[in-house]
Design an enzyme around this catalytic site. Structure first.
Site, PDB file in Angstrom:
ATOM      1  N   ASP A  63       0.883  -1.158   0.000  1.00  0.00           N
ATOM      2  CA  ASP A  63       0.000   0.000   0.000  1.00  0.00           C
ATOM      3  C   ASP A  63       0.920   1.207   0.000  1.00  0.00           C
ATOM      4  OD1 ASP A  63      -1.690   2.111   0.464  1.00  0.00           O
ATOM      5  OD2 ASP A  63      -2.528   1.339   2.327  1.00  0.00           O
ATOM      6  N   SER A 143      -2.178  14.082 -14.629  1.00  0.00           N
ATOM      7  CA  SER A 143      -3.515  14.232 -15.189  1.00  0.00           C
ATOM      8  C   SER A 143      -3.667  15.610 -15.795  1.00  0.00           C
ATOM      9  CB  SER A 143      -4.568  14.036 -14.091  1.00  0.00           C
ATOM     10  OG  SER A 143      -5.855  14.420 -14.546  1.00  0.00           O
ATOM     11  N   TYR A 156      -7.584  15.947  -5.533  1.00  0.00           N
ATOM     12  CA  TYR A 156      -6.842  15.250  -6.587  1.00  0.00           C
ATOM     13  C   TYR A 156      -5.989  16.237  -7.364  1.00  0.00           C
ATOM     14  CZ  TYR A 156      -6.248  12.512 -10.932  1.00  0.00           C
ATOM     15  OH  TYR A 156      -5.748  11.868 -12.033  1.00  0.00           O
ATOM     16  N   LYS A 160      -1.905  16.271  -7.776  1.00  0.00           N
ATOM     17  CA  LYS A 160      -1.298  16.080  -9.092  1.00  0.00           C
ATOM     18  C   LYS A 160      -0.528  17.323  -9.552  1.00  0.00           C
ATOM     19  CE  LYS A 160      -2.470  11.828 -10.261  1.00  0.00           C
ATOM     20  NZ  LYS A 160      -1.456  10.787 -10.520  1.00  0.00           N
TER      21      LYS A 160
END
Length: 258
Positions: A63, A143, A156, A160
């Site tokens: 993980d 992204s 997010y 990123k």
């Protein structure tokens, strides 16, 4: 000559989706591949698939949102193959949250997987490369949302965008060590994870791919195998001296307006 002949490539989040496509593409190009993931069954299945196809492959259960497990995955790859030549940070968390409803726990989860894990994976791999005075390559999967993104992707996007800056910083810091570090801002891509996300967060039906494709300029979602081939190119010597680049891999043009 295969592009990655006898190179050891570590792929985080390599047991499914884009990560698995990258692992397969690297193996086809002659690499010895180690993949990390939390789920043992798909990880071992992928390693067996690559081995049956004639490659050397290793699954490392980890993980990577836990820093010590991220670091340990590099140690395990070195123990299994003797070294790591290339790293791909493909693992990602895409759960939703806006500026107003994101909890500290959700924010921390995104930072842990999408920024902190790549940082410490790169740290471990680069430390090994520098100690051996060996060249290497790293590709970080980012992204298009890192440019700003949708309102429901606030944590997010924060993570990123941070990874984009980190990519350039690390590339600059280690260019004279001959370690090339680049990133890809990928657009809307057809993966198992995206299918789950569309159904869970957006109520998508079985035809969501067709509807999405019809709305896009090229008439289809991005395909993992296409992105994987580009990642392999960036990992290989065929991409020359390119480092510190964060490339938009998408069919929409940033800043282009109709």
């Amino acid at each position: 000559m295969p592009l990655l002949q006898d190179r050891v490539v570590l792929v985080s989040g390599g047991t499914s989706g884009l990560g698995a496509a990258i692992a397969r593409a690297a193996a086809r190009e002659g690499a010895l591949v180690a993949v990390t993931g939390r789920r043992r069954e798909p990880g071992e299945a992928l390693a067996a698939e690559l081995t049956a196809a004639g490659s050397r492959a290793l699954f490392i259960r980890a993980d990577i949102g836990q820093v010590e497990q991220a670091r340990a995955s590099v140690t395990a790859a070195v123990a299994g193959f003797g070294r790591v030549d290339s790293l791909v940070n493909a693992a990602g968390l895409t759960s939703r949250g806006t500026l107003l409803d994101t909890t500290p726990e959700l924010f921390d989860a995104h930072i842990a997987v999408n920024l902190k894990a790549p940082f410490f994976l790169m740290q471990a791999v680069v430390a090994d490369l520098v100690a051996r005075k060996a060249p290497g390559t790293i590709v970080n999967v980012l992204s298009m949302s890192a440019h700003g993104g949708q309102p429901y992707l606030a944590p997010y996007v924060a993570a990123k965008a941070g990874l984009a800056g980190l990519t350039r910083n690390a590339a600059h810091a280690h260019r004279r060590d001959r370690i090339r570090i680049n990133g890809l801002n990928i657009g809307w891509t057809d993966t198992e994870g995206e299918d789950e996300t569309q159904r869970r967060f957006h109520g998508a039906g079985d035809d969501w791919r067709e509807q999405a494709g019809a709305s896009l300029p090229m008439g289809k979602l991005g395909q993992p195998d296409e992105i994987a081939d580009f990642v392999v190119f960036l990992l290989s010597d065929r991409s020359g001296v390119v480092t510190g680049s964060v490339i938009d891999w998408d069919q929409n043009v940033l800043g282009g307006l109709d």
